[in-house]
Design an enzyme around this catalytic site. Structure first.
Site, PDB file in Angstrom:
ATOM      1  N   LYS A  10       0.519   3.977   6.241  1.00 51.56           N
ATOM      2  CA  LYS A  10       1.636   5.019   5.342  1.00 51.56           C
ATOM      3  C   LYS A  10       0.618   5.296   4.153  1.00 51.56           C
ATOM      4  O   LYS A  10      -0.265   4.635   3.808  1.00 51.56           O
ATOM      5  CB  LYS A  10       2.730   4.466   4.984  1.00 51.56           C
ATOM      6  CG  LYS A  10       2.496   3.095   4.173  1.00 51.56           C
ATOM      7  CD  LYS A  10       2.659   3.064   2.622  1.00 51.56           C
ATOM      8  CE  LYS A  10       2.307   2.008   1.713  1.00 51.56           C
ATOM      9  NZ  LYS A  10       1.966   2.168   0.431  1.00 51.56           N
ATOM     10  N   ASP A 136       7.415  -3.386   1.704  1.00 50.22           N
ATOM     11  CA  ASP A 136       6.924  -2.281   2.426  1.00 50.22           C
ATOM     12  C   ASP A 136       7.178  -2.307   3.813  1.00 50.22           C
ATOM     13  O   ASP A 136       6.556  -1.358   4.641  1.00 50.22           O
ATOM     14  CB  ASP A 136       5.409  -2.311   2.179  1.00 50.22           C
ATOM     15  CG  ASP A 136       4.941  -1.285   1.106  1.00 50.22           C
ATOM     16  OD1 ASP A 136       5.773  -0.761   0.289  1.00 50.22           O
ATOM     17  OD2 ASP A 136       3.773  -1.190   0.737  1.00 50.22           O
TER      18      ASP A 136
HETATM   19  O1  C5P Z   1       7.106  -7.280  -1.358  1.00 47.42           O
HETATM   20  P1  C5P Z   1       5.679  -7.522  -1.332  1.00 47.42           P
HETATM   21  O2  C5P Z   1       5.267  -8.839  -0.689  1.00 47.42           O
HETATM   22  O3  C5P Z   1       4.791  -6.362  -0.925  1.00 47.42           O
HETATM   23  O4  C5P Z   1       5.139  -7.637  -2.984  1.00 47.42           O
HETATM   24  C1  C5P Z   1       4.037  -8.222  -3.437  1.00 47.42           C
HETATM   25  C2  C5P Z   1       3.998  -8.519  -4.795  1.00 47.42           C
HETATM   26  O5  C5P Z   1       3.868  -7.200  -5.451  1.00 47.42           O
HETATM   27  C3  C5P Z   1       5.320  -9.259  -4.947  1.00 47.42           C
HETATM   28  O6  C5P Z   1       5.053 -10.630  -4.935  1.00 47.42           O
HETATM   29  C4  C5P Z   1       5.617  -8.817  -6.645  1.00 47.42           C
HETATM   30  O7  C5P Z   1       4.842  -9.532  -7.577  1.00 47.42           O
HETATM   31  C5  C5P Z   1       5.140  -7.284  -6.741  1.00 47.42           C
HETATM   32  N1  C5P Z   1       6.078  -6.445  -6.664  1.00 47.42           N
HETATM   33  C6  C5P Z   1       6.930  -5.979  -7.308  1.00 47.42           C
HETATM   34  N2  C5P Z   1       7.789  -4.941  -7.319  1.00 47.42           N
HETATM   35  C7  C5P Z   1       7.938  -4.336  -6.335  1.00 47.42           C
HETATM   36  C8  C5P Z   1       7.179  -4.779  -5.035  1.00 47.42           C
HETATM   37  C9  C5P Z   1       6.174  -5.809  -5.176  1.00 47.42           C
HETATM   38  O8  C5P Z   1       6.680  -6.497  -8.609  1.00 47.42           O
HETATM   39  N3  C5P Z   1       8.950  -3.653  -5.962  1.00 47.42           N
END
Ligand code: C5P
Length: 324
Positions: A10, A136
């Protein structure tokens, strides 16, 4: 039984970072768009127990931290099924590249494991498990053009865009998303400290949604432009006019100046719109025609920037082309 699937990438057509929430995540608004670029994934089930991940790429973990392992474990628990699951990832997409590869691999695992086990969870269970593994993932349960809300895990299918030609440059840099969000927080705190007038995050998110919908509904240059011979050209002109941008560029480009150079190289090679995808490091350019995109990919390669041509993948194509 072995099930083989394509796991598509994506890009983000704009991304606005909102306030940090009590759970540590940031509220955000983004337009996700699936691409024809993909990894390949094979899921096999046999009698026994245990989940094994096989991947030749040195940066892909093969332990319980792998997104495919995490979703497979949750699925088996939810289904109350015992099986030995082997997941083989043929990695073609960059790792930590902002193309959602690890998230897409996990959703491909979900789809393939259901087929291999001949058992289905409900759509609500799919969304819950996907969101538990990462922000994601849910977009890959939809495919095509998707509005991302919440921390990115609340997804709304949007009317699909045509297969606009795209060049994805993949510099050999891994950007940590968590670090990029932390850098964003520091940047915002510094701006507040310096008493720089910034519009409120909630206003910026509202404005992003307004601009995105205006673009998708054809308001900026009016409906007649959409009927012109080159629909891609008209859409891209409107996208630039709508002012849809990715907030991560503000913290990622100063840290990795070479990524800003790649964006300029894409614009210089004729991209009508160019942007960082997610927190990077992939930078993409959208083009009015396939020959223009092919020329640009060659031009970037000649400058030592790894790049490949592809197209935006609509929702029906995403699901049709997933099996191979
Ligand atoms: O959800 P995901 O594992 O992709 O997110 C990785 C990191 O990015 C999270 O641990 C968080 O620190 C940060 N994050 C965030 N806000 C979001 C998505 C991710 O702060 N909307």
């Amino acid at each position: 039984m072995a099930v083989r699937l394509r796991s598509f990438a994506k890009i983000n057509l704009g991304l606005v970072i909102g306030p940090r929430r009590d759970d540590g995540f940031h509220e955000l608004r983004t337009l996700y768009q699936t691409l024809a670029l993909h990894d390949r994934l094979t899921v096999e089930v046999a009698k026994g127990t245990g989940i094994e991940i096989r991947c030749a790429h040195p940066q892909v973990p093969t332990d319980e931290s792998n997104t495919c392992h995490r979703i497979a474990r949750r699925m088996l628990e939810t289904m109350k099924v015992r099986a030995r699951v082997t997941i083989t990832i043929d990695k073609r997409l960059p790792v930590q590249g902002g193309l959602g590869a690890a998230s897409s691999n996990a959703v491909a695992t979900l789809v393939a494991l259901e087929r291999a086990l001949k058992k289905r969870l409900t759509a609500a269970q799919h969304l819950r498990l996907a969101a538990e593994v990462g922000s994601d993932l849910p977009l890959f349960l939809v495919g095509g053009a998707v509005l991302g809300l919440g921390r990115g895990e609340v997804v709304l299918p949007l009317e699909d865009l045509p297969p606009i030609p795209c060049v994805v440059a993949t510099p050999e840099i891994g950007v940590s998303t968590a670090q990029a969000f932390a850098d964003w927080d520091r940047e915002m705190a510094a701006a507040r400290g310096a008493k720089l007038t910034l519009s409120e995050p909630s206003d910026r998110m509202r404005e992003f949604c307004r601009a995105s919908f205006a673009w998708l509904c054809g308001t900026p240059t009016g409906v007649p432009a959409r009927r012109s011979r080159n629909r891609a050209e008209a859409l891209l002109l409107d996208l630039v006019r709508a002012g849809i941008e990715n907030d991560f560029e503000r913290v990622v480009f100063p840290k990795y100046p070479e990524l800003g150079v790649v964006k300029k190289a894409l614009a210089g090679a004729g991209a009508r719109y160019a942007s960082l995808s997610g927190s990077g490091s992939a930078v993409y350019g959208l083009f009015a025609s396939r020959p223009a995109a092919a020329r640009a990919a060659r031009k970037l390669a000649a400058q030592g920037i790894p790049a490949q041509g592809t197209v935006l993948l609509s929702r029906p194509e995403y699901w049709l082309r997933m099996s191979f």
